[in-house]
Design a protein around this motif. Structure first.
Motif, mmCIF file in Angstrom:
data_model
loop_
_atom_site.group_PDB
_atom_site.id
_atom_site.type_symbol
_atom_site.label_atom_id
_atom_site.label_comp_id
_atom_site.label_asym_id
_atom_site.label_seq_id
_atom_site.Cartn_x
_atom_site.Cartn_y
_atom_site.Cartn_z
ATOM 1 N N PRO A 42 43.321 -79.462 8.195
ATOM 2 C CA PRO A 42 43.304 -80.658 9.050
ATOM 3 C C PRO A 42 41.952 -80.845 9.758
ATOM 4 C CG PRO A 42 45.224 -79.260 9.529
ATOM 5 C CD PRO A 42 44.281 -78.456 8.675
ATOM 6 N N ILE A 87 39.988 -81.621 12.884
ATOM 7 C CA ILE A 87 40.325 -81.544 14.314
ATOM 8 C C ILE A 87 39.213 -82.078 15.213
ATOM 9 C CG2 ILE A 87 42.042 -79.690 14.081
ATOM 10 C CD1 ILE A 87 39.855 -77.686 14.895
ATOM 11 N N ILE A 142 34.773 -80.901 11.857
ATOM 12 C CA ILE A 142 35.355 -79.589 12.156
ATOM 13 C C ILE A 142 36.801 -79.597 11.660
ATOM 14 C CG2 ILE A 142 35.881 -77.884 13.956
ATOM 15 C CD1 ILE A 142 32.882 -78.515 13.686
ATOM 16 N N HIS A 148 40.483 -77.181 10.995
ATOM 17 C CA HIS A 148 41.168 -75.930 11.320
ATOM 18 C C HIS A 148 41.239 -75.124 10.034
ATOM 19 C CE1 HIS A 148 44.832 -73.526 12.910
ATOM 20 N NE2 HIS A 148 43.698 -72.955 13.219
ATOM 21 N N SER A 153 37.548 -68.011 9.325
ATOM 22 C CA SER A 153 37.502 -66.751 8.568
ATOM 23 C C SER A 153 38.865 -66.076 8.503
ATOM 24 C CB SER A 153 36.437 -65.808 9.118
ATOM 25 O OG SER A 153 36.442 -65.808 10.518
ATOM 26 N N VAL A 154 39.791 -66.367 9.427
ATOM 27 C CA VAL A 154 41.145 -65.808 9.272
ATOM 28 C C VAL A 154 41.912 -66.529 8.158
ATOM 29 C CG1 VAL A 154 41.372 -64.961 11.650
ATOM 30 C CG2 VAL A 154 42.176 -67.265 11.080
ATOM 31 N N SER A 163 38.758 -65.819 4.750
ATOM 32 C CA SER A 163 37.938 -64.622 4.770
ATOM 33 C C SER A 163 36.488 -65.099 4.808
ATOM 34 C CB SER A 163 38.226 -63.679 3.616
ATOM 35 O OG SER A 163 37.487 -62.476 3.808
ATOM 36 N N LYS A 164 35.522 -64.261 4.498
ATOM 37 C CA LYS A 164 34.161 -64.655 4.873
ATOM 38 C C LYS A 164 33.138 -64.560 3.749
ATOM 39 C CE LYS A 164 31.969 -65.307 9.139
ATOM 40 N NZ LYS A 164 31.998 -65.044 10.558
ATOM 41 N N SER A 173 33.899 -69.842 11.733
ATOM 42 C CA SER A 173 34.165 -68.840 12.773
ATOM 43 C C SER A 173 35.642 -68.471 12.653
ATOM 44 C CB SER A 173 33.753 -69.341 14.152
ATOM 45 O OG SER A 173 34.330 -70.581 14.432
ATOM 46 N N GLN A 174 36.220 -67.818 13.660
ATOM 47 C CA GLN A 174 37.575 -67.275 13.452
ATOM 48 C C GLN A 174 38.578 -68.342 12.989
ATOM 49 O OE1 GLN A 174 38.954 -64.535 16.431
ATOM 50 N NE2 GLN A 174 41.049 -64.514 15.697
ATOM 51 N N GLU A 175 38.617 -69.497 13.667
ATOM 52 C CA GLU A 175 39.614 -70.515 13.317
ATOM 53 C C GLU A 175 38.989 -71.844 12.895
ATOM 54 O OE1 GLU A 175 43.169 -70.253 13.638
ATOM 55 O OE2 GLU A 175 43.366 -68.339 14.696
ATOM 56 N N HIS A 176 37.685 -72.027 13.163
ATOM 57 C CA HIS A 176 37.013 -73.301 12.875
ATOM 58 C C HIS A 176 36.201 -73.210 11.580
ATOM 59 C CE1 HIS A 176 37.289 -73.152 17.311
ATOM 60 N NE2 HIS A 176 37.043 -74.438 17.407
ATOM 61 N N ILE A 226 41.215 -74.896 21.007
ATOM 62 C CA ILE A 226 40.620 -75.431 19.782
ATOM 63 C C ILE A 226 40.996 -76.912 19.806
ATOM 64 C CG2 ILE A 226 42.691 -74.865 18.407
ATOM 65 C CD1 ILE A 226 40.838 -74.227 16.027
ATOM 66 N N PRO A 227 40.133 -77.808 19.331
ATOM 67 C CA PRO A 227 40.537 -79.224 19.337
ATOM 68 C C PRO A 227 41.905 -79.359 18.673
ATOM 69 C CG PRO A 227 38.226 -79.018 18.726
ATOM 70 C CD PRO A 227 38.767 -77.623 18.795
ATOM 71 N N VAL A 228 42.819 -80.014 19.362
ATOM 72 C CA VAL A 228 44.216 -79.972 18.917
ATOM 73 C C VAL A 228 44.399 -80.663 17.560
ATOM 74 C CG1 VAL A 228 44.789 -81.992 20.330
ATOM 75 C CG2 VAL A 228 46.619 -80.458 19.568
ATOM 76 N N ASN A 229 45.220 -80.052 16.728
ATOM 77 C CA ASN A 229 45.525 -80.569 15.400
ATOM 78 C C ASN A 229 46.656 -81.593 15.523
ATOM 79 O OD1 ASN A 229 46.295 -80.976 12.736
ATOM 80 N ND2 ASN A 229 47.271 -78.964 12.540
ATOM 81 N N ARG A 278 47.980 -83.486 13.388
ATOM 82 C CA ARG A 278 48.978 -83.519 12.303
ATOM 83 C C ARG A 278 50.233 -82.755 12.710
ATOM 84 N NH1 ARG A 278 47.013 -85.270 7.274
ATOM 85 N NH2 ARG A 278 48.885 -84.621 6.156
ATOM 86 N N ARG A 301 28.904 -75.883 17.800
ATOM 87 C CA ARG A 301 29.979 -75.837 16.822
ATOM 88 C C ARG A 301 30.812 -77.100 17.010
ATOM 89 N NH1 ARG A 301 34.277 -71.013 17.055
ATOM 90 N NH2 ARG A 301 34.734 -72.058 19.016
ATOM 91 N N LYS A 341 35.033 -59.295 6.639
ATOM 92 C CA LYS A 341 33.735 -59.049 6.013
ATOM 93 C C LYS A 341 32.533 -59.272 6.928
ATOM 94 C CE LYS A 341 32.309 -58.574 1.401
ATOM 95 N NZ LYS A 341 32.641 -58.829 0.016
ATOM 96 N N LEU A 372 38.871 -59.990 13.677
ATOM 97 C CA LEU A 372 39.155 -60.205 12.253
ATOM 98 C C LEU A 372 39.822 -58.981 11.633
ATOM 99 C CD1 LEU A 372 36.022 -62.154 10.934
ATOM 100 C CD2 LEU A 372 38.120 -63.019 11.958
ATOM 101 N N ASP A 430 43.452 -59.009 12.663
ATOM 102 C CA ASP A 430 44.170 -60.048 11.919
ATOM 103 C C ASP A 430 44.453 -59.598 10.491
ATOM 104 O OD1 ASP A 430 44.898 -63.082 12.301
ATOM 105 O OD2 ASP A 430 44.085 -62.911 10.287
#
Lengths: 391, 391
Positions: A278, A280, A290, A292, A295-296, A299-300, A336-339, B104-107, B109, B156, B300, B367, B370
């Motif tokens: 999505p 965001i 940006i 959602h 890397s979670v 991965s990276k 990054s972690q979630e973005h 985080i900017p809200v999703n 959806r 970001r 990673k 990470l 997670d």
């Protein structure tokens, strides 16, 4: 983002309801889509190639790690599989697989699980050091097939082909063991993943086959049934004729990904998984979107683009029946972690609105699938991944 | 590897049984260890700092994502928390947290989940674009606190502090909304993570505080209760005196990691998580040890060592009561999906045997946690991570 086919349907039309119920409308969060048709075509392609070359295919299941995707292999004749951990072996043993190669030097701390598996399936283990063979000899309660892993140039792990003293000592120990059955020599050409020249991949492949046969020949008189096994998606994808081996163990080809496309193993159209992320936030001052999806989720792993830039994914257009080839002028440039940050041309930037879904082909499908812990087929069906089962 | 205290105990001694039952002996596979004492000390340190500075601490729970670790915060007085996805908000709401900021900017959806959460907790959402505020205004069924995210230099996501037209339009819309309560302005100084100079981190911090106050002052007359919130572990760790903000949202400090040690946010002794990885192969010809521990375990992220080399983890000596500081002359130099490669001095290479456990401090604990989906305390207790719950 506008649908590719924007057929107007009046709300009283029965088709309107169907359209409202299309799969993309039901996706509210970051989701890994799996195109079953492409996936089955990949499975078919490699099965057919193995048959044509009269070689056994023992596909590596570490890429999908899904009981249901495993069934698609079974329907195409697969009986023996490869996995990369004892835990993964247990998962597939619990799903009816009874001929399993654990293609990583065996972890002798987990002998309880080794014995649990050896009791119920035809278990194949891999060793690189004599200490491992000794520990197995002492602690195994059931027969196991043992493969020696040979380092044919990747230099991650494996016995060097000219380490005769080490090889002879290990084979002498195997010869005395009543539980360990010396089955063959195997290699993984991980260095093919760093090539983007198909000729270099052919050279790596032929070198490996040559070296594995040298090692086999050293012990052939005493072990006439010794097998040679290789396994990497680039070689197995690029070569049409494969000889000098008994078995191939490619895995990534079930989904492929941007890394494999970059190497030359596949076309974009063969990539069977796609992330739906999505939107965001939008930044018009730098044409960055940006999503959602960080890397979670992915991965990276990254790829280097033609201009030297780092790419974490390529953007495709999602439709109700799948996705397009990558769009030019739009790429995932940072995670990054979630973005996830997507940089786009002005025209493409303007096509995506807050709340839209962006389709992104992953750089490394094995790691993305492991991070996402499940799949959504294009009809909305959910498939499991070992990592999402809590096992 | 030899135990640090190798006290001889006869098998008939009651102590022998205790020793046999020590935690490390029970670890058979790749495991993420959590030192509760270090973790609680980190929690205490930041709580004390916030109290001393008369600032609210709203810790970011994305690092641990564990209901049980959350309770350690609750015992130290935490009432409001930060998370990085709606799913994580639901997890902690289900564990009794009722004041949750989704940073985080809200999703949009996922409005169904937004409304589900807004119905039962004091929900704080973040927006960067007016389209998000519009969607919330139209679809929210319950009141929500809304924060504007300001880009103070990380680039970001966030509204630039001089984008007055955008800010004014968003605030005008917020002013008319009956569901959205304009609560404050916040920033995340992600660019502090790229520094290894504590003075640079102070400058970044002071710049952010200055810019956030500029934005707040613009709307102070109409919204006298507007809050300023910042959140990054480097600033919040390095500064002893924090002023000009109402709230801090650091998260990583709960565990810390090699990245934070490299930045200067913590000492090695404060790192509260450590991977235990079994040795599965040894290569004496290049002093390399192969462990079962790859990118599916660590993720990673990497660090650049003093000599320009890439490091994926530092090796510590595991004991029954925890672990040492990093050993000199031994490092994780490469990760593939399941394998980790450790390069060692000859002396350290010789100390590790096949089947031993190697302790490895992770580069990025968020990470790694997670990816590992759970924790083992030093007494063997298992703690959950959201990613291992199947939710």
């Amino acid at each position: 983002m506008p649908k590719t086919q924007e057929l107007y349907l009046h709300p009283t039309s029965p088709l309107y309801l169907l359209k409202k119920n299309n799969m993309l409308d039901h996706i509210t969060e970051t989701t890994l889509l799996l195109d079953e048709k492409k996936c089955r075509q990949n499975i078919e392609m490699m099965a057919e190639k193995a048959e044509r070359n009269n070689i056994r295919l023992r596909p590596h299941f570490k890429t999908h790690q899904s009981a249901q995707v495993g069934e698609w292999f079974r329907e195409r004749g697969t009986t023996g599989i490869t996995v990369s951990s004892l835990k993964m072996a247990r998962y597939f043993a619990n799903h009816g697989w009874d001929d399993i190669l654990v293609a990583i030097p065996v972890n002798i701390r987990d002998m309880a699980l080794v014995n649990e598996l050896a009791a119920k399936v035809q278990l194949h283990l891999v060793s690189v050091n004599i200490e491992t063979v000794q520990a197995l000899t002492e602690q195994l309660q059931y027969p196991v097939n043992l493969w020696l892993k040979i380092d044919t140039g990747y230099h991650r792990t494996g016995i060097l082909p000219h380490s005769h003293e080490q090889l002879d000592a290990m084979v002498a120990l195997l010869e005395q063991s009543d539980k360990l059955h010396f089955t063959g020599v195997l290699a993984h050409d991980g260095h093919t993943y760093k090539q983007s020249d198909t000729d270099a991949i052919r050279t790596i492949h032929h070198t490996t086959v040559f070296l594995l046969n040298l090692v086999r020949d050293r012990f052939k008189a005493r072990f006439p049934d010794l097998k040679v096994s290789i396994g990497d998606t680039p070689s197995c994808s690029i070569l049409q004729t494969i000889s000098g081996v008994d078995e191939i163990r490619p895995g990534n080809y079930v989904f492929y990904d941007l890394t494999q496309q970059h190497i030359g193993s596949c076309h974009y159209s063969q990539i069977a998984v796609c992330m739906a992320c999505p939107v965001i936030a939008k930044h018009p001052e730098r044409n960055e979107i940006i999503v959602h999806g960080g890397s979670v989720h992915f991965s990276k792993d990254s790829l280097t683009g033609a201009d030297g830039s780092t790419i974490y994914g390529r953007v495709v257009e999602l439709t109700d029946t799948g996705w397009s080839e990558p769009l030019a002028g739009i790429e995932v440039v940072s995670l990054s972690q979630e973005h996830g940050t997507i940089r786009a041309s002005k025209a493409l930037f303007d096509r995506y609105q807050i709340g839209d879904l962006v389709g992104i082909l992953p750089v490394h499908s094995c790691l993305t699938a492991d991070a996402m812990r499940g799949y959504t087929l294009l009809d909305g069906t959910q498939l499991e991944h070992l990592s999402g089962t809590g096992r």
